[in-house]
Write an enzyme that holds these catalytic residues in place. Structure first.
Site, PDB file in Angstrom:
ATOM      1  N   HIS A 116      -2.098   1.231   7.587  1.00  0.00           N
ATOM      2  CA  HIS A 116      -2.277   1.315   6.135  1.00  0.00           C
ATOM      3  C   HIS A 116      -1.933   2.725   5.678  1.00  0.00           C
ATOM      4  CE1 HIS A 116      -3.970   0.054   2.308  1.00  0.00           C
ATOM      5  NE2 HIS A 116      -4.848   1.044   2.313  1.00  0.00           N
ATOM      6  N   ASN A 125      -7.611   5.912  -0.586  1.00  0.00           N
ATOM      7  CA  ASN A 125      -7.202   4.588  -0.131  1.00  0.00           C
ATOM      8  C   ASN A 125      -6.748   3.794  -1.353  1.00  0.00           C
ATOM      9  OD1 ASN A 125      -6.953   1.992   0.839  1.00  0.00           O
ATOM     10  ND2 ASN A 125      -8.868   2.009   1.998  1.00  0.00           N
ATOM     11  N   CYS A 154       0.826  -1.214   0.000  1.00  0.00           N
ATOM     12  CA  CYS A 154       0.000   0.000   0.000  1.00  0.00           C
ATOM     13  C   CYS A 154       0.855   1.257   0.000  1.00  0.00           C
ATOM     14  CB  CYS A 154      -0.937   0.003   1.197  1.00  0.00           C
ATOM     15  SG  CYS A 154      -0.092   0.052   2.805  1.00  0.00           S
TER      16      CYS A 154
END
Length: 847
Positions: free
Chosen positions: A366, A386, A198
């Site tokens: 994250h 995201n 990520c």
């Protein structure tokens, strides 16, 4: 003649144009920005009319056109701020110019070997011939070995395939076959799927959004080959791509082929653009980065570190939950720089429970990308993305209503606006990557820190790398510390790499320091391979930067420290304040752990003699092996002999309060002579080893003094008791042969009734015979009574045998109890003789 007379006027016009450029960026209204942009264009036009140099003419002509275009955009754009503040989208990146030492060259060569591949330092842009196919045009480049996949990835892995194979049979909206491309028009929507990277995806979302906001038409990082006369990436005919990444101290060449891991399912094993399925640039950047990080099994790092590698932009980590961080400060620091394209922003969550993740709509640990910042009518919001493909389209708990931005474009799934205050509340780390072009100067030093020789003590900097930083003009100086990446031998070693911490401390002076006390600035300990220290320094100032660590693997590690500034800056290894350094090792054991100066056993502590032939400054550093031990150092004027008791008149210097992590004594202009160093722990019976560093400007001798009992036979008397009203007792002392003897009388207990009290002042004498004709052979404390907690001593005297006919030799203890005294004292005498002696029973004389 005309050229000479026009030069000052031309220079003045250019200066006014540059001022107008700055006024555009700081304008508070659209009309102010427009006026300043027009002013800049007009001054460049006037300067152009005065120049006769073709080179200057081309530059000034380009500036005229640039600012005329900018003025038109400011006038016609609703988002005039983004246009006005985009001046610094392309700045020249500074580079270190100091000549490297041979050792530094070796460090950079060592950094080229990483995870089974070679990544040489970047020399120049590759020529187009590097990307040509074979003679027949059918030989494609294949990089070996293939990158490692995790077990989960292998379960759905369908082989390595070229882009045209991955897109085979796919068509666009018009029904035309999809062909791979390296550039696209319109906004991208980059996402991860199976991979756990990520941080990488968030990083590329941040760089692409910068280009999509019109700040630069070149995507970062640049991928070669490029379209002719531009920095836009192009399809490689051979499938070979070259990247310029920054890691291990310099920009390096990373080469990959275009084969990507295909999947047996609908899940993707590489980064994709949901808006352009044939856009291969993100997946190839991802592959190149994962190559140097050990393969597709990469567990992720943080996006600040990833962007540092991908772009070379200076990383900074902001801990959002710190008491020093406020929404006003974050917004004011970042807003202008973000809209001028000088900073890339990503953000990360901390550890969240499943319930928190569900309620907040955020993923635990994250990384997210920040795509935009908006402010209107007092409302400040971040546009956050995201990067995970499986995200929901809406976050009920945090999704900000359109509010002041009703005309915002459609948001892709996983993208949402969030108020600045909510960002600080729900995220843990903000990652900033600054365009190094905001600085004019940079200087690097590459160094090795050998941590395999043992862990340094927290707060003790004797072994730490230290650097002197000097700037003539002063101003802003940034110090960036980077730990070089190392080959991952196993998952366990990878965990070791990820959980070490580094920091920078800054002191005045530019010379080496011994302890962390007195630091001007203390950087946070971060688990990233980089940390940034920002300074604002006065002109002609020199500082010491100390590299510190916690829990790094105990191996030799390479680092680079870089200084950035708007004026010339010099960085070098910090010199020592002292010429001579003597290292002595010792330990506190059951017989030498005497505790602090209030302990009766203080004199048992390790003691060292130091002999100085000339006046000198001196530094004494005590570094215990156990960081939990609170320690102390005293320097005594003692003729180099052991210290038996502590008298303030004998103390030359000490380290102050007991402290963990080491102790320091510094004394200037210490006179020649023989001194004694006593090192102690706070409490008795605290055991451990230590290192003593004695630094001076002359050669000196430092030797450990033997204990009082060394080479002697110790004999203890019975415990003698003086009851209230009794102030004198004596015991016979005999020897079979002539010997040297030292006597030490110590209090074992003193009380009034059942209440403990301090011992009564005591005098010890050695007497030959008793009565009116007795002879005093030796006495303690120069004949004075003393209540020293360490006891009273009779220093060495000669004891002969066969003196019984003359009345015998007696040890006499006499206290000051006073008439009607209520104290009951218990004393014990220790005799230290070269030969064995005997102490008889105590005889107490009544008052």
């Amino acid at each position: 003649m005309s050229r000479t007379s026009s030069a000052p006027s031309q220079k003045s016009l250019i200066s006014r144009a540059l001022k107008a450029e700055r006024d555009v960026i700081t304008a508070s209204s659209q009309s102010q920005a427009l006026d300043a942009a027009i002013d800049a264009a007009e001054h460049y036009m006037k300067a152009l009319a005065l120049t006769s140099s073709s080179k200057d003419r081309n530059v000034l002509d380009a500036k005229c056109k640039e600012w005329l275009t900018r003025a038109e955009k400011i006038k016609g754009s609703e988002d005039w701020r983004s246009v006005a503040q985009s001046r610094r989208s392309r700045l020249r990146t500074p580079a270190s110019t100091r000549k490297l030492t041979t050792r530094e060259d070796i460090i950079l060569l060592q950094g080229a070997k990483l995870n089974g591949f070679i990544f040489p330092p970047w020399k120049a842009e590759p020529s187009l011939t590097e990307f040509e196919t074979g003679t027949n045009g059918d030989v494609l480049f294949t990089d070996k070995p293939d990158l490692h996949l995790s077990n989960l990835q292998r379960d759905i892995f369908a082989g390595w395939k070229r882009p045209h194979e991955l897109l085979s049979g796919q068509v666009d909206d018009a029904g035309m076959p999809l062909n791979p491309v390296m550039t696209v028009s319109g906004n991208t929507d980059l996402v991860q799927d199976v991979l756990t990277d990520c941080s990488v995806v968030a990083s590329l979302c941040a760089t692409t959004s910068r280009s999509e906001r019109g700040l630069d038409d070149t995507l970062l990082p640049i991928v070669y080959p490029c379209i002719h006369n531009s920095m836009k990436s192009d399809i490689s005919p051979s499938g070979k791509y070259i990247f310029r990444f920054y890691f291990n101290g310099c920009f390096r060449k990373v080469v990959i082929d275009d084969r990507l891991p295909s999947s047996k399912t609908s899940r993707s094993l590489y980064m994709i653009d949901r808006n352009h399925r044939n856009f291969m640039w993100p997946a190839l950047v991802e592959k190149a980065y994962l190559k140097l990080r050990g393969g597709y099994e990469f567990p992720g790092s943080n996006s600040g570190t990833d962007l540092w590698v991908l772009t070379g932009w200076i990383p900074e980590q902001v801990f959002l939950h710190s008491d020093e961080v406020t929404a006003d400060q974050i917004w004011s620091d970042l807003f202008k720089s973000f809209h001028s394209g000088d900073v890339l922003l990503t953000i990360g969550t901390g550890k969240l429970t499943e319930r928190e993740q569900k309620e907040l709509g955020l993923v635990s640990e994250h990384d997210y990308a920040i795509l935009d910042m908006k402010e209107l009518k007092g409302r400040r919001q971040f546009l956050i993305k995201n990067p995970w493909a499986g995200t929901d389209a809406v976050y009920p708990a945090l999704f900000a209503d359109p509010g002041p931005f009703p005309n915002s474009p459609f948001l892709s799934p996983g993208t949402f606006w969030m108020d600045c205050e909510m960002v600080l509340q729900n995220f843990e780390n903000l990652y900033l990557n600054w365009n190094p072009g905001i600085f004019a100067y940079q200087e690097d030093i590459h160094f090795t820190w050998d941590l395999s020789t043992g862990k340094g003590m927290a707060g003790c900097f004797v072994k730490n790398p230290q650097f002197s930083v000097y700037t003539e003009r002063g101003g802003v100086v940034w110090l960036l510390l980077g730990r070089h990446l190392r080959t991952i031998e196993s998952r366990a070693s990878e965990e070791d790499e990820r959980f070490g911490f580094i920091s920078i401390y800054v002191f005045k002076g530019g010379k080496r320091v011994a302890l962390s006390d007195g630091a001007l600035h203390r950087g946070p300990y971060v688990d990233s391979p980089n940390t940034l220290m920002k300074l604002d320094v006065p002109p002609r100032s020199t500082y010491t930067a100390v590299v510190s660590e916690e829990s790094l693997p105990r191996v030799s590690q390479n680092f680079t420290i870089s200084a950035f500034s708007d004026s010339p800056v010099r960085i070098s290894h910090a010199p020592n304040k002292y010429i001579c350094v003597t290292k002595v090792q010792g330990s506190w054991t059951p017989t030498t752990a005497g505790g602090n100066a209030e302990s009766a056993r203080y004199s048992l502590n390790p003691q060292f003699s130091i002999v100085l032939s000339d006046p000198t400054d001196i530094s004494i550093v005590l570094e215990p092996s156990d960081q939990e031990l609170a320690t102390h150092v005293k320097l005594f004027w003692s003729g180099g002999k052991r210290i038996a008791r502590v008298r303030s008149r004998d103390i030359v210097a000490d380290s102050g309060d007991y402290r963990r992590g080491g102790s320091l004594v510094e004394k200037q202009d210490l006179d020649p002579g023989e001194y004694t160093i006593v090192v102690s722990t706070f409490a008795p019976d605290q055991y451990g080893s230590f290192t003593l560093w004695v630094s001076t400007n002359i050669t000196c001798e430092v030797t450990q003094l033997p204990s009082e009992a060394a080479g002697r036979r110790a004999v203890l008397s019975d415990i003698g008791v003086l009851l209230p009203g009794q102030d004198r007792m004596l015991a016979p002392l005999t020897t079979p042969r002539l010997t040297r003897v030292k006597l030490i009388a110590r209090s074992r207990e003193s009380r009034i009734g059942n209440r403990p009290v301090g011992p009564s002042p005591l005098l010890m004498t050695v007497e030959l015979g008793q009565g009116p004709y007795k002879e005093i052979l030796a006495t303690s404390e120069d004949g004075d009574h003393s209540d020293s907690i360490s006891g009273v001593r009779v220093e060495d005297f000669d004891l002969q045998p066969g003196l019984e006919e003359r009345g015998g030799v007696w040890i006499v203890l006499e206290r000051i109890g006073g008439p009607g005294g209520q104290v009951e004292d218990h004393f014990e005498v220790e005799a230290l003789g070269e030969e064995r002696v005997e102490i008889g029973e105590w005889i107490v004389e009544d008052a």
